[in-house]
Design a protein around this motif. Structure first.
Motif, mmCIF file in Angstrom:
data_model
loop_
_atom_site.group_PDB
_atom_site.id
_atom_site.type_symbol
_atom_site.label_atom_id
_atom_site.label_comp_id
_atom_site.label_asym_id
_atom_site.label_seq_id
_atom_site.Cartn_x
_atom_site.Cartn_y
_atom_site.Cartn_z
ATOM 1 N N ALA A 139 56.769 60.964 21.995
ATOM 2 C CA ALA A 139 58.078 60.307 21.943
ATOM 3 C C ALA A 139 58.900 60.639 23.191
ATOM 4 O O ALA A 139 59.505 59.757 23.808
ATOM 5 C CB ALA A 139 58.823 60.728 20.678
ATOM 6 N N THR A 140 58.910 61.908 23.561
ATOM 7 C CA THR A 140 59.690 62.309 24.728
ATOM 8 C C THR A 140 59.121 61.678 26.001
ATOM 9 O O THR A 140 59.866 61.200 26.859
ATOM 10 C CB THR A 140 59.721 63.849 24.856
ATOM 11 N N ALA A 141 57.807 61.648 26.109
ATOM 12 C CA ALA A 141 57.178 61.098 27.313
ATOM 13 C C ALA A 141 57.438 59.600 27.432
ATOM 14 O O ALA A 141 57.624 59.077 28.534
ATOM 15 C CB ALA A 141 55.676 61.382 27.296
ATOM 16 N N ARG A 142 57.466 58.899 26.301
ATOM 17 C CA ARG A 142 57.788 57.462 26.347
ATOM 18 C C ARG A 142 59.199 57.280 26.893
ATOM 19 O O ARG A 142 59.452 56.399 27.701
ATOM 20 C CB ARG A 142 57.693 56.831 24.947
ATOM 21 N N LYS A 143 60.099 58.142 26.424
ATOM 22 C CA LYS A 143 61.487 58.067 26.890
ATOM 23 C C LYS A 143 61.550 58.311 28.403
ATOM 24 O O LYS A 143 62.383 57.746 29.103
ATOM 25 C CB LYS A 143 62.325 59.110 26.134
ATOM 26 N N LEU A 144 60.645 59.144 28.895
ATOM 27 C CA LEU A 144 60.613 59.432 30.332
ATOM 28 C C LEU A 144 59.893 58.330 31.105
ATOM 29 O O LEU A 144 59.756 58.405 32.320
ATOM 30 C CB LEU A 144 59.921 60.783 30.588
ATOM 31 N N GLY A 145 59.381 57.334 30.366
ATOM 32 C CA GLY A 145 58.793 56.178 31.032
ATOM 33 C C GLY A 145 57.288 56.243 31.256
ATOM 34 O O GLY A 145 56.742 55.415 31.981
ATOM 35 N N LEU A 146 56.610 57.199 30.627
ATOM 36 C CA LEU A 146 55.160 57.279 30.812
ATOM 37 C C LEU A 146 54.429 56.321 29.877
ATOM 38 O O LEU A 146 54.949 55.916 28.837
ATOM 39 C CB LEU A 146 54.657 58.713 30.562
ATOM 40 N N GLU A 147 53.201 56.001 30.277
ATOM 41 C CA GLU A 147 52.301 55.253 29.416
ATOM 42 C C GLU A 147 51.583 56.306 28.566
ATOM 43 O O GLU A 147 51.017 57.250 29.122
ATOM 44 C CB GLU A 147 51.312 54.542 30.331
ATOM 45 N N VAL A 148 51.629 56.151 27.225
ATOM 46 C CA VAL A 148 51.144 57.249 26.383
ATOM 47 C C VAL A 148 50.072 56.773 25.397
ATOM 48 O O VAL A 148 50.240 55.764 24.714
ATOM 49 C CB VAL A 148 52.313 57.891 25.584
ATOM 50 N N THR A 149 48.976 57.525 25.329
ATOM 51 C CA THR A 149 47.954 57.298 24.308
ATOM 52 C C THR A 149 47.791 58.588 23.512
ATOM 53 O O THR A 149 47.722 59.672 24.093
ATOM 54 C CB THR A 149 46.592 56.942 24.948
ATOM 55 N N VAL A 150 47.766 58.476 22.184
ATOM 56 C CA VAL A 150 47.586 59.648 21.321
ATOM 57 C C VAL A 150 46.255 59.499 20.588
ATOM 58 O O VAL A 150 45.957 58.432 20.050
ATOM 59 C CB VAL A 150 48.745 59.773 20.296
ATOM 60 N N VAL A 151 45.466 60.570 20.581
ATOM 61 C CA VAL A 151 44.148 60.555 19.944
ATOM 62 C C VAL A 151 44.153 61.531 18.771
ATOM 63 O O VAL A 151 44.549 62.686 18.925
ATOM 64 C CB VAL A 151 43.059 61.001 20.951
ATOM 65 N N GLU A 152 43.735 61.076 17.612
ATOM 66 C CA GLU A 152 43.787 61.912 16.404
ATOM 67 C C GLU A 152 42.475 61.767 15.633
ATOM 68 O O GLU A 152 42.018 60.653 15.403
ATOM 69 C CB GLU A 152 44.998 61.472 15.552
ATOM 70 N N THR A 153 41.910 62.904 15.192
ATOM 71 C CA THR A 153 40.635 62.843 14.468
ATOM 72 C C THR A 153 40.788 62.264 13.058
ATOM 73 O O THR A 153 39.898 61.579 12.567
ATOM 74 C CB THR A 153 39.987 64.242 14.319
ATOM 75 N N GLN A 154 41.905 62.553 12.412
ATOM 76 C CA GLN A 154 42.115 62.067 11.050
ATOM 77 C C GLN A 154 42.458 60.571 11.069
ATOM 78 O O GLN A 154 42.945 60.069 12.067
ATOM 79 C CB GLN A 154 43.264 62.837 10.387
#
Ligand SMILES: Cc1cc2nc3c(=O)[nH]c(=O)nc-3n(C[C@H](O)[C@H](O)[C@H](O)COP(=O)(O)OP(=O)(O)OC[C@H]3O[C@@H](n4cnc5c(N)ncnc54)[C@H](O)[C@@H]3O)c2cc1C
Ligand SMILES: NC(=O)c1ccc[n+]([C@@H]2O[C@H](COP(=O)([O-])OP(=O)(O)OC[C@H]3O[C@@H](n4cnc5c(N)ncnc54)[C@H](O)[C@@H]3O)[C@@H](O)[C@H]2O)c1
Ligand code: FES
Lengths: 106, 390
Positions: free
Chosen positions: B159-174
């Motif tokens: 969330a913070t990185a999006r606010k800083l303008g980054l392109e974000v991908t989150v990877v989760e095993t569940q």
């Protein structure tokens, strides 16, 4: 003076937030009205959303308690008091005098 | 002869224990031992305001002006390496020791690391102020962030990185994020928050390896997908800092094992905060709570135990909050698989709602998103409903 609401709209035990330069929270404690800065001095939480217990309000986020009469904080995490503001009730309306302390000193 | 109490771990639980000792009229010597260079600071802002650049180190200091009066003896930059339980002596890394009449264990937890990520620049964990400073600097020069783990750290950093303008991908095993604490249905609502704010969330997939020489260049998933990355944040859970107690005779499990009042199996030694797994009568097992409010409140009881005061066994209602993409999430109570989540106010689609979890028709936990006032009332109600054991 900032008009808040009719006295009937703020029954005992209730709180409301009014927009001002700095938002203000107004509380009714058993018929007495109190006003303090709405934003907690710790982080970003609205004290009007807090839990009212006698003359103190507990912050809804991390539970620091503020005295509505003095603005004093009882314990961590908040370290500094909130400002209090004078409340005036006139013709069934609640007003706050922003920038004056509850005891009338600016 | 004046007595000494050693507090090991100089963060929220340790400082709260020192304050509680004075509150409860202990007037002996208090030595606070901590391995970090910094005076105690607050960790929650590290993934939120501090990472976003809107809070400074001064803003997140835990110490208050009144703390000067506590008369604490600080031993910062000092690592405890062992405990002799017979003499209650804390052994320190520099060969010196602190002999004490009572010991408070408050060494918290550390971030789990991804095997194979050592020595690769651009790969971060987030637990300490120094971690946060390093991550903030790296994010400032980056375009693409991959976050491994969609738990609390993962969601808040994304969330913070999006606010800083980054392109974000989150990877989760569940299959669903935060299903452990919130249940699958509400975890799915949190997954929606990522989508609302343009974060790509890949669930049900593991990480095979990190690619790059010297500096990370991509994350390779178990299905072969390669995600290019300038920065990688690993948020895959925390491990209690208890290895230093291995030969101390203090009983250990997933944390330092204590009874409901903080007592360990060793007389004169109590444990609090993220390093402690306290017996829970409700859960009928030891539970290690890894949340801020527990580290703040638990020490008062443990210190009373250490000072030999009685009193009722506390039955706290665990509470935590999380800020994700401007949504304030608050949770209180103890949820189990099988509890039924019922929306009692607002709607999940509006990202403003209150959910009550029920077991046998009784409320056992409550979750609020952007509903602080109503949440507070329900939290109170839960606290009042929990019987106090004696
Ligand atoms: C980035 C981040 C965000 C968070 N956000 C939230 C949130 O929004 N809401 C929430 O409820 N909780 C949040 N938490 C969790 C919360 O911060 C922790 O529950 C809390 O910090 C636990 O406090 P503690 O004192 O028990 O342990 P810690 O804060 O882990 O402190 C333990 C201290 O002991 C030191 N230490 C360890 N071993 C030794 C040793 N052998 N000798 C000397 N010193 C030692 C450590 O370096 C550390 O300084 C967050 C945590 C992190 C990391
Ligand atoms: N708001 C809060 O309460 C808050 C915020 C930040 C951190 N914290 C605390 O900090 C600590 C660490 O947080 P966290 O988010 O790392 O832990 P977590 O346990 O909350 O989440 C870890 C997540 O990573 C996933 N995961 C594990 N291994 C993985 C792998 N190899 N690949 C992909 N996903 C994987 C898990 O399924 C889980 O969803 C915890 O103690 C947490 O409670 C709390
Ligand atoms: S925001 Fe009010 S106590 Fe933290």
């Amino acid at each position: 003076m900032i008009p808040v609401c009719p006295t009937t709209a703020l029954p005992p035990g209730e709180a409301t937030r009014v927009e001002a330069d700095e938002p203000i929270a107004v509380f009714n404690v058993d018929g007495e009205f109190y006003a303090i800065d709405d934003t907690c001095t710790h982080q970003d939480a609205s004290l009007a959303d807090g839990w009212l217990d006698g003359c103190t309000v507990e912050c809804p986020l991390h539970a620091s308690c503020f005295d509505l009469r003095t603005g004093k904080v009882s314990g961590p995490p908040a370290k500094t008091p909130v400002r209090t503001h004078q409340v005036v009730v006139q013709d069934g309306m609640v007003y706050v005098q922003a920038g004056t302390t509850a005891d009338g000193i600016a | 002869m004046s007595s000494t109490i050693a507090v090991v771990g100089a963060s929220l639980a340790g400082l709260s224990a020192a304050r509680a000792l004075r509150d409860q009229s202990y007037d002996g010597r208090i030595v606070v031992i901590g391995d970090e260079v910094h005076a105690p600071y607050d960790r929650p802002p590290l993934s939120k305001e501090f990472l976003a650049g809107t809070a400074s180190p001064e803003d997140i200091a835990l110490g208050a002006p009144d703390d000067e009066d506590l008369g604490l003896e600080w031993r910062l930059q000092t690592t405890a390496v062992g405990l002799d339980h017979l003499s209650r002596t804390v052994l320190l890394h520099d060969g010196t020791e602190v002999r004490a009449d009572g010991v408070v264990l408050a060494t918290g937890a550390r971030a789990r690391r991804l095997p194979g990520s050592e020595g690769l620049d651009g790969v971060h964990v987030l637990r300490s102020l120094d971690d946060a400073i390093a991550l903030r600097e790296d994010l400032a020069a980056a375009g693409r962030l991959v976050v491994i783990g969609a738990g609390f750290i993962g969601a808040e950093v994304a969330a913070t990185a999006r606010k800083l303008g980054l392109e974000v991908t989150v990877v989760e095993t569940q299959p669903v994020p935060l299903a452990g604490p919130l249940g699958a249905d509400m975890g799915a609502v949190c997954a929606g928050l990522h989508a609302d704010h343009g974060t790509r969330l890949l669930t049900g997939t593991g990480v095979a390896r990190l690619l790059g020489t010297g500096r990370v260049e991509a994350v390779e998933l178990t299905d072969g997908t390669r995600l290019p990355a300038d920065v990688v944040v690993v948020g895959i859970g925390a491990t209690p800092n208890i290895e230093w107690l291995a030969h101390s005779g203090v009983a250990l499990g997933n944390g330092v094992l204590t009874d409901a009042r903080g007592a360990t199996n060793t007389p004169g030694v109590v444990a609090v905060g993220d390093c402690a797994a306290a017996w829970s009568a409700t859960a009928e097992r030891h539970v290690r709570i890894e949340h801020w409010t527990n580290a703040l409140e638990q020490p008062a009881t443990a210190v009373a135990t250490l000072l030999g005061a009685g009193g009722p066994v506390p039955t706290p209602v665990p509470y935590f909050w999380s800020d994700q993409y401007g949504a304030r999430i608050q949770f209180a109570g103890s949820r189990r698989e099988g509890d039924v989540a019922r929306v009692v106010e607002g709607s999940c689609d509006d990202r403003s709602f209150l959910v009550v979890y029920e077991r046998d028709g009784q409320p056992v936990a409550v979750l609020g998103m952007n509903q602080p006032r109503l949440f507070t009332r329900w939290r109170r109600q839960l606290r009042a409903a929990v019987p106090t054991a004696s």
